[in-house]
Design a protein around this motif. Structure first.
Motif, short mmCIF file in Angstrom:
data_model
loop_
_atom_site.label_atom_id
_atom_site.label_comp_id
_atom_site.label_asym_id
_atom_site.label_seq_id
_atom_site.Cartn_x
_atom_site.Cartn_y
_atom_site.Cartn_z
N ALA A 290 0.83 -1.21 0.00
CA ALA A 290 0.00 0.00 0.00
C ALA A 290 0.87 1.25 0.00
CB ALA A 290 -0.93 -0.01 1.21
N ALA A 291 1.96 1.24 0.76
CA ALA A 291 2.86 2.39 0.80
C ALA A 291 3.52 2.63 -0.56
CB ALA A 291 3.93 2.18 1.88
N LEU A 292 3.98 1.57 -1.18
CA LEU A 292 4.63 1.71 -2.49
C LEU A 292 3.61 2.06 -3.57
CD1 LEU A 292 7.24 -1.18 -2.27
CD2 LEU A 292 7.61 1.28 -1.92
N SER A 293 2.41 1.51 -3.49
CA SER A 293 1.36 1.85 -4.46
C SER A 293 0.98 3.32 -4.36
CB SER A 293 0.12 0.98 -4.25
OG SER A 293 0.40 -0.35 -4.62
N ALA A 294 0.91 3.84 -3.15
CA ALA A 294 0.60 5.27 -2.96
C ALA A 294 1.70 6.14 -3.55
CB ALA A 294 0.40 5.58 -1.48
N ALA A 295 2.94 5.71 -3.41
CA ALA A 295 4.06 6.46 -4.00
C ALA A 295 3.99 6.43 -5.52
CB ALA A 295 5.39 5.91 -3.50
N TRP A 296 3.63 5.27 -6.09
CA TRP A 296 3.46 5.18 -7.55
C TRP A 296 2.33 6.08 -8.02
CZ3 TRP A 296 6.86 4.07 -10.90
CH2 TRP A 296 7.84 3.12 -10.67
N ASP A 297 1.22 6.12 -7.26
CA ASP A 297 0.11 7.01 -7.62
C ASP A 297 0.58 8.46 -7.69
OD1 ASP A 297 -1.61 4.80 -7.62
OD2 ASP A 297 -2.46 5.27 -5.65
N ALA A 298 1.33 8.88 -6.68
CA ALA A 298 1.83 10.26 -6.63
C ALA A 298 2.80 10.53 -7.78
CB ALA A 298 2.50 10.53 -5.29
N LEU A 299 3.67 9.57 -8.07
CA LEU A 299 4.64 9.75 -9.15
C LEU A 299 3.95 9.80 -10.51
CD1 LEU A 299 7.58 10.06 -9.94
CD2 LEU A 299 7.78 7.56 -9.93
N GLU A 300 2.93 8.99 -10.71
CA GLU A 300 2.19 9.02 -11.97
C GLU A 300 1.44 10.34 -12.14
OE1 GLU A 300 0.05 5.37 -11.51
OE2 GLU A 300 1.71 4.17 -12.30
N ALA A 301 0.87 10.87 -11.06
CA ALA A 301 0.19 12.17 -11.13
C ALA A 301 1.20 13.28 -11.43
CB ALA A 301 -0.55 12.44 -9.82
N LEU A 302 2.36 13.22 -10.81
CA LEU A 302 3.41 14.20 -11.07
C LEU A 302 3.86 14.11 -12.53
CD1 LEU A 302 5.54 16.28 -10.23
CD2 LEU A 302 6.95 14.37 -9.44
N THR A 303 3.99 12.91 -13.05
CA THR A 303 4.41 12.72 -14.44
C THR A 303 3.39 13.36 -15.38
OG1 THR A 303 5.53 10.68 -13.83
CG2 THR A 303 5.05 10.99 -16.17
N GLU A 304 2.12 13.17 -15.09
CA GLU A 304 1.06 13.77 -15.91
C GLU A 304 1.16 15.29 -15.89
OE1 GLU A 304 -3.79 13.78 -15.95
OE2 GLU A 304 -2.76 11.94 -15.36
N ARG A 305 1.38 15.87 -14.72
CA ARG A 305 1.53 17.34 -14.63
C ARG A 305 2.77 17.80 -15.39
NH1 ARG A 305 0.44 16.25 -9.23
NH2 ARG A 305 2.55 16.81 -8.60
N ALA A 306 3.87 17.07 -15.26
CA ALA A 306 5.11 17.46 -15.94
C ALA A 306 4.94 17.38 -17.46
CB ALA A 306 6.27 16.58 -15.48
N GLU A 307 4.22 16.38 -17.94
CA GLU A 307 3.95 16.29 -19.37
C GLU A 307 3.18 17.50 -19.87
OE1 GLU A 307 3.46 11.78 -20.85
OE2 GLU A 307 2.20 12.27 -19.12
N ALA A 308 2.19 17.92 -19.10
CA ALA A 308 1.36 19.05 -19.49
C ALA A 308 2.10 20.38 -19.39
CB ALA A 308 0.10 19.09 -18.62
N ASP A 309 3.06 20.47 -18.50
CA ASP A 309 3.70 21.75 -18.20
C ASP A 309 5.01 22.01 -18.93
OD1 ASP A 309 1.61 22.23 -16.48
OD2 ASP A 309 2.74 21.80 -14.64
N THR A 310 5.48 21.08 -19.75
CA THR A 310 6.77 21.28 -20.41
C THR A 310 6.61 21.30 -21.92
OG1 THR A 310 7.24 18.89 -20.27
CG2 THR A 310 8.12 20.29 -18.52
N PRO A 311 7.39 22.16 -22.59
CA PRO A 311 7.27 22.29 -24.05
C PRO A 311 7.86 21.08 -24.78
CG PRO A 311 9.02 23.71 -23.22
CD PRO A 311 8.36 23.09 -22.02
N LEU A 312 7.45 20.95 -26.03
CA LEU A 312 7.94 19.87 -26.89
C LEU A 312 9.23 20.32 -27.57
CD1 LEU A 312 4.57 18.66 -28.46
CD2 LEU A 312 5.77 17.78 -26.45
N SER A 313 10.32 20.28 -26.82
CA SER A 313 11.63 20.67 -27.31
C SER A 313 12.69 19.99 -26.45
CB SER A 313 11.80 22.20 -27.21
OG SER A 313 11.81 22.60 -25.85
N ALA A 314 13.94 20.08 -26.88
CA ALA A 314 15.02 19.49 -26.09
C ALA A 314 15.08 20.15 -24.71
CB ALA A 314 16.36 19.63 -26.81
N LYS A 315 14.88 21.45 -24.67
CA LYS A 315 14.83 22.12 -23.36
C LYS A 315 13.63 21.64 -22.56
CE LYS A 315 17.53 26.20 -24.23
NZ LYS A 315 17.76 27.57 -23.85
N GLY A 316 12.55 21.30 -23.25
CA GLY A 316 11.38 20.75 -22.58
C GLY A 316 11.67 19.39 -21.98
N ALA A 317 12.51 18.59 -22.66
CA ALA A 317 12.89 17.27 -22.12
C ALA A 317 13.65 17.45 -20.81
CB ALA A 317 13.74 16.50 -23.13
#
Length: 173
Positions: free
Chosen positions: A57-84
């Motif tokens: 449960a502890a590790l699953s909660a951490a994965w949930d948070a990391l996946e949500a963060l990944t979604e936000r980072a995808e939305a917030d960064t441009p499609l360029s090398a600097k965006g990567a």
């Protein structure tokens, strides 16, 4: 001092992850989590059933948070090398990502191993998109992901040996 009668699962699970990170898998027990949270051992047993269930449960909660963060980072960064670079910087800046090496340390649980593989594929796809798409970008994304993960892992053992910005220039140039 009286024990707290309740504590949100998120706080309990964060305590489990702290114990895992600081002392390893064998240090996690109902007793150690009880001591860290102030909750009674039987309360923890009632919530999570088994020690393994509590860790999962502890590790699953951490994965949930990391996946949500990944979604936000995808939305917030441009499609360029600097965006990567910005994408990885956002993923590495949050406190949850300090647990990435913890999440990757134990893949005995098939469901967690599957989540890790899916997350890696998602991050590599996001990087490849920011590096222009295509086969060369996918290969560069895989190399960049591996370099970033290595940096996160070894950063705890003595700092950065290289800068991701420099690696990105070499592999995408």
């Amino acid at each position: 001092m009286a024990r707290p009668k309740s504590l949100p699962d998120a706080e309990v699970l964060a305590s489990v992850r702290r114990i895992l990170a600081d002392h390893g898998d064998r240090a996690v027990s109902f007793g150690s989590v009880s001591q860290a949270t102030g909750l009674a051992g039987p309360t923890l047993v009632q919530r999570f059933g088994t020690r393994e269930g509590m860790v999962r449960a502890a590790l699953s909660a951490a994965w949930d948070a990391l996946e949500a963060l990944t979604e936000r980072a995808e939305a917030d960064t441009p499609l360029s090398a600097k965006g990567a670079q910005a994408f990885l910087k956002l993923l590495g800046a949050e406190s949850e990502t300090s647990e990435i090496s913890l999440l990757a340390a134990d893949f005995r649980d098939p469901a967690l191993r599957e989540r890790a593989a899916a997350w890696r594929a998602r991050v590599e796809a996001a990087l490849a998109l920011r590096l222009g798409g295509g086969g060369k970008a996918r290969e560069a994304a895989a190399i960049l992901f591996t370099a970033w993960q290595g940096q996160l892992l070894w950063q705890q053992a003595g700092g950065k040996a290289f800068r991701l910005k420099d690696a990105l220039k070499r592999i995408s140039g």
